[in-house]
Motif scaffolding. Sequence first.
Motif, PDB file in Angstrom:
ATOM      1  N   ARG A  14       0.621   5.101  -0.425  1.00 33.77           N
ATOM      2  CA  ARG A  14      -0.424   6.123  -0.419  1.00 33.77           C
ATOM      3  C   ARG A  14       0.088   7.409   0.219  1.00 33.77           C
ATOM      4  N   ARG A  70      -3.846  -1.292  -8.367  1.00 36.35           N
ATOM      5  CA  ARG A  70      -4.880  -0.262  -8.304  1.00 36.35           C
ATOM      6  C   ARG A  70      -4.174   1.085  -8.153  1.00 36.35           C
ATOM      7  N   SER A 113      -2.076   5.050  -4.318  1.00 33.95           N
ATOM      8  CA  SER A 113      -3.201   5.977  -4.303  1.00 33.95           C
ATOM      9  C   SER A 113      -2.870   7.296  -3.614  1.00 33.95           C
ATOM     10  N   ARG A 165     -11.182   1.622  -2.953  1.00 34.06           N
ATOM     11  CA  ARG A 165     -11.353   2.291  -1.673  1.00 34.06           C
ATOM     12  C   ARG A 165     -12.829   2.413  -1.349  1.00 34.06           C
ATOM     13  N   THR A 199      -1.550  -1.246  -4.185  1.00 35.59           N
ATOM     14  CA  THR A 199      -2.438  -0.088  -4.186  1.00 35.59           C
ATOM     15  C   THR A 199      -1.566   1.165  -4.134  1.00 35.59           C
ATOM     16  N   THR A 239       0.860  -1.175   0.000  1.00 36.28           N
ATOM     17  CA  THR A 239       0.000   0.000   0.000  1.00 36.28           C
ATOM     18  C   THR A 239       0.900   1.229   0.000  1.00 36.28           C
TER      19      THR A 239
END
Length: 384
Positions: free
Chosen positions: A186, A249, A216, A383, A214, A184
Amino acid sequence: MDSARSGDTVLVSPGVYRESVAIGTARIVLRGTDRSKVVIDGQFKRTNGITVTGPGSVVENLTVRNHLANGLLFTGVTDKALQGAGAGGGANYNPLDTAKFPALRGFRASYVTAYDNALYGIYAFDARDGVIENSYGSGQADSGIYVGQCNPCNTVVRNNVTEHNAVGIEVTNASKDVYVLGNTVRRNRVGLTVLSNDLEALGPQHDAAFVGNTISDNNDDHSPEQADGGFGIGVGIGGGMHNRFERNRVEGNSASGFVLQDVQGYPAVGNEIEGNDVDNGGLGLVVLADRTEGNCYSGNGHAPTSPRPLPRALTVCPGRNAAMPTSGRLPAVGTIPPGMSFRDIPPPPAQPGMSDAARAPARPALRLPGRVDLAAYRLPEPRR
């Protein structure tokens, strides 16, 4: 640590340890009994928190913070003068003599929290056959996790979280059997960078896989400034070659999900960006080049690209060489907020630690990373 012999476990009780730790012995396991309460604190005056040059050694279940270079460094560089801020990517760095300093063989970081360090949180440089997993990095002035200068690397970066860094995860001159899986990434300035760089040996970078991550909202105004001024970019590929990006993603990055460009005479060649979910409300891909050298971008959703339309040679995998109709352009994202000092990023919340740390059997970093099953890493859920 000075008394430890090969194969020993050094178990550390809660406390704030204002010192630097060096692990030069093979197959040492350094483990904290409480991830958030065993803290190696550099006090913004020591260079590295933990430096590992002993093959097969492990650092797990502790926190490293407030260092002038790196929180945790795995390296084959045994010259202490080269282990500081100038080693591997620093402004004063020169390419390393890989014959004089062969790569560290075997390393693992598990359940490590690294925050507010001036270069990298967890840094594997001139090291191979390793795993960085279940760890966390925030507030680094360069990147939360960095893998650099190895070929073949045989290294897995999996199930980590990086946020509030200049760059979340960086892969530079790291080639062959590099796997970045299920992370992740982010709320950094830039999420992920994949680079070829003349500041390190073993360029160009090539043959890494990025699956199931992910990436993001990498538009964070509570983070240190990125060195090149990057902001709002999910994945930046600068001169990387023959890399695979699949089932990631990539969303909420205000400038672009992916940026593909040539750097320092290294063309971006043969990169396959296929089957990702790119949902930015803006650009999905920006190609900053006059040609596409076998790169492809296919099945990634309907976000627009720059240039638009892309040449057909770029929209079918595997890609083919073709002239671009025009070089793409990164969009303006408004006023880029000033960066914060790495010293001022707030401490992170407590992170999940390893279970039964006081009694769990030791696992030195031998025969890593083991079998890598890319199919096990699915496209992450949106999300909520």
